[in-house]
Structure formats: C-alpha cells, structure tokens
Enzyme design. Structure first.
Site, PDB file in Angstrom:
ATOM      1  N   ASN A   7       5.638  -5.536 -33.356  1.00 48.07           N
ATOM      2  CA  ASN A   7       4.085  -4.783 -33.933  1.00 48.07           C
ATOM      3  C   ASN A   7       5.782  -3.606 -35.142  1.00 48.07           C
ATOM      4  OD1 ASN A   7       3.360  -1.980 -34.903  1.00 48.07           O
ATOM      5  ND2 ASN A   7       2.268  -1.431 -32.537  1.00 48.07           N
ATOM      6  N   ARG A  91       1.026  -7.525 -35.532  1.00 45.13           N
ATOM      7  CA  ARG A  91      -0.387  -6.542 -35.380  1.00 45.13           C
ATOM      8  C   ARG A  91      -0.029  -5.541 -36.710  1.00 45.13           C
ATOM      9  NH1 ARG A  91      -0.778  -0.580 -32.908  1.00 45.13           N
ATOM     10  NH2 ARG A  91      -3.045   0.062 -33.886  1.00 45.13           N
ATOM     11  N   HIS A 180      -8.158   1.106 -35.599  1.00 43.96           N
ATOM     12  CA  HIS A 180      -8.232   1.092 -34.190  1.00 43.96           C
ATOM     13  C   HIS A 180      -8.698  -0.375 -33.624  1.00 43.96           C
ATOM     14  CE1 HIS A 180      -7.384   5.276 -33.215  1.00 43.96           C
ATOM     15  NE2 HIS A 180      -5.995   4.682 -33.106  1.00 43.96           N
ATOM     16  N   ARG A 241      -3.603  15.590 -36.549  1.00 43.96           N
ATOM     17  CA  ARG A 241      -4.697  14.879 -37.491  1.00 43.96           C
ATOM     18  C   ARG A 241      -6.202  16.041 -37.691  1.00 43.96           C
ATOM     19  NH1 ARG A 241      -4.356   9.351 -37.086  1.00 43.96           N
ATOM     20  NH2 ARG A 241      -2.275   8.879 -36.342  1.00 43.96           N
ATOM     21  N   GLU A 386      -4.271  -3.682 -26.714  1.00 38.58           N
ATOM     22  CA  GLU A 386      -4.589  -4.284 -27.998  1.00 38.58           C
ATOM     23  C   GLU A 386      -3.669  -5.747 -28.422  1.00 38.58           C
ATOM     24  OE1 GLU A 386      -4.371   0.003 -28.965  1.00 38.58           O
ATOM     25  OE2 GLU A 386      -4.608  -0.525 -31.395  1.00 38.58           O
TER      26      GLU A 386
END
Ligand code: AMP
Length: 401
Positions: A7, A91, A180, A241, A386
């Site tokens: 990743n 990823r 996601h 956010r 993940e």
C-alpha cells in the site's frame, strides 16, 4: 502461495506478507517518511519482537529494497529468498472508469493509471511508484492491482452522474466513483457468509466508519450506491473532512476570505468534519470523552455523525426496497458500541433493533451478530481486512495465469 501486499502512500509504503495456504500473516510493516530526510522502518512478525530502524529512504524503490531485505534477513526474515514471493497485490486508490475489477498491472494498465492521476492527484502517483518499484526489483513476479473504486463500478448511471452540466462528465470524467470498495466488498461478503446466504442473493448496507467514512448499498452482490463520490470527500462527516455540503458554501467562503482553491481544499479536507465542528479532535474517542464532560460542540459533532449515518441507511433502504442486514466496520464501526447504539436507536420502523449486551460485547475481533431477538433486519459488527481481500484477489488472479 506467498503474496506480498503493498500500500503505497505519497511518503510511506505499508506491506503485509501472507502465506495464503495457512491464511496467515507472516510479516507486516511500514516504511515511513520516504523522501523526507530521516525515515523509519517498522517490521512486525507475529509472536516476535518488533524491529524498528531509522534510515534515509530516498524513494519508493529504496523502501521496497529495505523491506525485501528485512523479510529475507537471516534473523528478522520470514522467508529464505524473494523468489518465494508468488505475486504482489497493490492497493490502488483509483481505477478510474475503465478498471472494473482487480487486474494484473502491465504496461497498458500503468499508462492508464498515469493518465488518470489528474482526478487522483494525492494517491495516484504514489500507487504508480509502488508498482514501478516492484516491477524493477521483482521483475518476474506478477503485479496485481486491487482498486478502492472498482467495486463501485456496478453503480447505475443515475447513481454516479452529478447534477452538473453533462459536459463536465464528458470532458473531465467528473462523476461519483466511490472508495473503500475493497472494505465494503469484504465485509458484505463476510456478512452474507454469516447469514448463510449466497452474496448474490443479499441486500446489505455496509457502514465503514473510521477516520474516513463511507456507506455502501450492495444489492445482489454488487454495489449500487455509495456515499463517497468524485473524491473521498463526499458523503458522511469524517474526522477532518466535511462530507457532503451545499457546494455554494465553499464558493461563498472563498470569496469572503479571498481563498485560493488549494486553501479551500485544505479547509474542507483537513480542518473540517468532526475536528472542525467539535474543536476538540478528529478522534472519535476524544470527542466522546469531551461530550461526557459536557462539551456541547463535541456532542454536536457526534449528533451530526449519527444523523448522517441514519439518513444514509434510510436512503439506501429506500433505494433497495429494504435490506437483509446492516454492517458496522472500521475504527469507529468496530470499536464504538456507543455510536452503533445511537445510530440504531429509533430505527425499529425498519426492523433495526440491536441487543445492547451483544453490542457492548462485540468490540472484539471476529464477526458478531448484534441483532435483538425481535429485530427483523440483521445488524453485524464485522472487522474489515482490506489487505487479506487484496491478497485473496491477487491469489485468485495469478492462479488463472
Ligand atoms: P480507521 O480510520 O478505520 O483506522 O479508524 C480510526 C478512527 O476510529 C479513530 O480516529 C477513532 O476516532 C476511531 N476509534 C477507534 N477506536 C474507537 C473507540 N473505542 N471508540 C470510538 N472511536 C474509536
């Protein structure tokens, strides 16, 4: 089969090495502060002491070299030679419109990924650097990309087109992509398995609530709508956010405070959300703590999160004409019984009722059904994984090569 999962961030490279026969993690770690003077490497193996070192890591190639040395090291290693790595799973944040599933990354795919860095300026170049480093140092090993967006490529047009002049979609590919995806797919599939129903026969709403949060509606094994959009900025209120806001708010503030696009971006990405509203932190634990001390803005931030999630669950129930289950996952979803409880409160109209004892006990590892005996819609807490999903996709793809 041994799969290395990578990743790549702009200044970090996380890794996890899986032995897929045993479904076990052999080692995992992170190379941090790449390209920023003194960097660091952390290498972890189950049941053994962690290794940590400070070193200069000029680029992603150097980070990969360091981790390959570590995993094959006589003392710290977990394999004898890099030839034991059967494939690398990357990823990748964004697969654009074209990439609709996990895929081997060759020359054409790299060129395509490079062509879409404009819509993914933060993570796109980093992902490419990670792939390029692996292609150089592991030239004979298949490189597979697993994309955060691809699970959502099944959304119908009316779910992904924004109500802007259509030419912006045509010119710039401005549309909802969703993110996601690997997490939503993993927990939705786990949920179907827990219910003992084929994934293709289920309707599941997955709530990935972490520092970044999104909710997805999966109908008959496919994502049909999701809350993140053109970027991971859309949808729910998040750690820092905004999530969805009236777009004119932004242009108004920009004019009022004479802000550049970059400054405005910074406000909505780094200074807003739970942090901006509470003034306390982006960390849900700290905000909950402050709330119990009577901090009204902390309470406001939490109420906003809970209401946001309720509204989205309600809208996806409307879109799918009901659902079999709601799943909570990621940092907040897996670890906060309080937030789960508030979200599920007064949802009995939909058949959503949770058992508070099971809810409190669920904050451990493994999938847990927290549905109350009289709840007609299942509610699960399912830890996301993940990296495992990336390793599994990679294995499935290379087995067919
Ligand atoms: P993630 O992005 O999935 O790693 O989630 C990180 C977020 O999970 C943190 O920012 C925390 O706000 C939240 N979190 C972790 N543990 C808890 C907990 N016990 N209660 C509430 N929130 C938590």
């Amino acid at each position: 089969m041994k799969i290395l999962v990578i990743n790549s961030g702009s200044s970090s490279l996380k890794y996890r090495l899986f032995n897929m026969e045993m479904e076990e993690v052999l080692a995992k770690g992170i190379c941090d502060r790449i390209g920023f003077g003194m960097g660091s490497v952390t290498h972890k193996r189950p049941g053994k002491p962690d290794y940590h070192a400070e070193m200069i890591i000029p680029d992603h190639g150097a980070a990969l070299s360091a981790l390959l040395l570590l995993i094959t090291d006589e003392e710290l290693g977990v394999i004898n030679d890099i030839s034991e790595i059967d494939a690398v799973g990357h990823r990748i944040a964004h697969g654009g419109e074209k990439i609709k599933g996990s895929a081997v990354i060759g020359e054409d795919e790299l060129l395509y990924l490079d062509s879409i860095t404009g819509i993914n300026p933060l993570h796109g170049p980093a992902g490419i650097k990670g792939i390029e480093a692996c292609r150089t140092l592991l030239p004979n090993v298949p490189q597979v990309g697993v994309f955060d967006t691809s699970y959502h490529s099944t959304m119908p047009e009316h779910a992904y087109i924004y109500p802007l002049p259509y030419e912006y979609y045509e010119k710039y590919k401005i549309r909802r992509y969703g993110f996601h995806g690997t997490s939503h797919r993993f927990v939705a599939m786990q949920c179907a398995a827990e219910m003992g129903v084929p994934f293709e026969q289920t309707k599941i709403i997955t709530c990935h609530l972490g520092n970044g949060s999104s909710i997805t509606a999966s109908k008959y094994g496919e994502s049909i709508d999701t809350s993140m959009g053109f970027t991971p900025q859309d949808g729910l209120i998040m750690g820092t956010r905004t999530g969805s806001i009236d777009p004119t708010v932004l242009t108004y503030i920009m004019k009022a405070e004479n802000l550049s696009a970059e400054e405005a971006d910074d406000i909505i990405n780094r200074n807003s959300g739970l942090l901006g509203v509470s003034g306390v932190s982006n960390d849900c634990r700290e905000i909950l703590d402050e709330e119990t001390k009577g901090n009204k803005r902390a309470a406001l931030a939490m109420n906003m999160l809970v209401m946001n999630v309720k509204k989205l669950i309600g809208s996806y129930l409307a879109e799918m004409n009901g659902a079999d289950a709601v799943v909570f996952t990621a940092g907040i979803g897996e670890n906060s019984p309080v937030i789960r409880s508030r979200i599920c409160r007064d949802m009995d109209f939909f058949g959503i009722k949770i058992d508070e004892e099971k809810n409190i006990a669920a904050s451990t590892r493994g999938a847990v059904d927290i549905t109350a005996p009289d709840g007609t819609m299942k509610v699960f807490v399912i830890p996301t994984d993940e990296e495992y999903m990336i390793a599994k996709d990679t294995m499935d793809i290379v087995k067919k090569l």
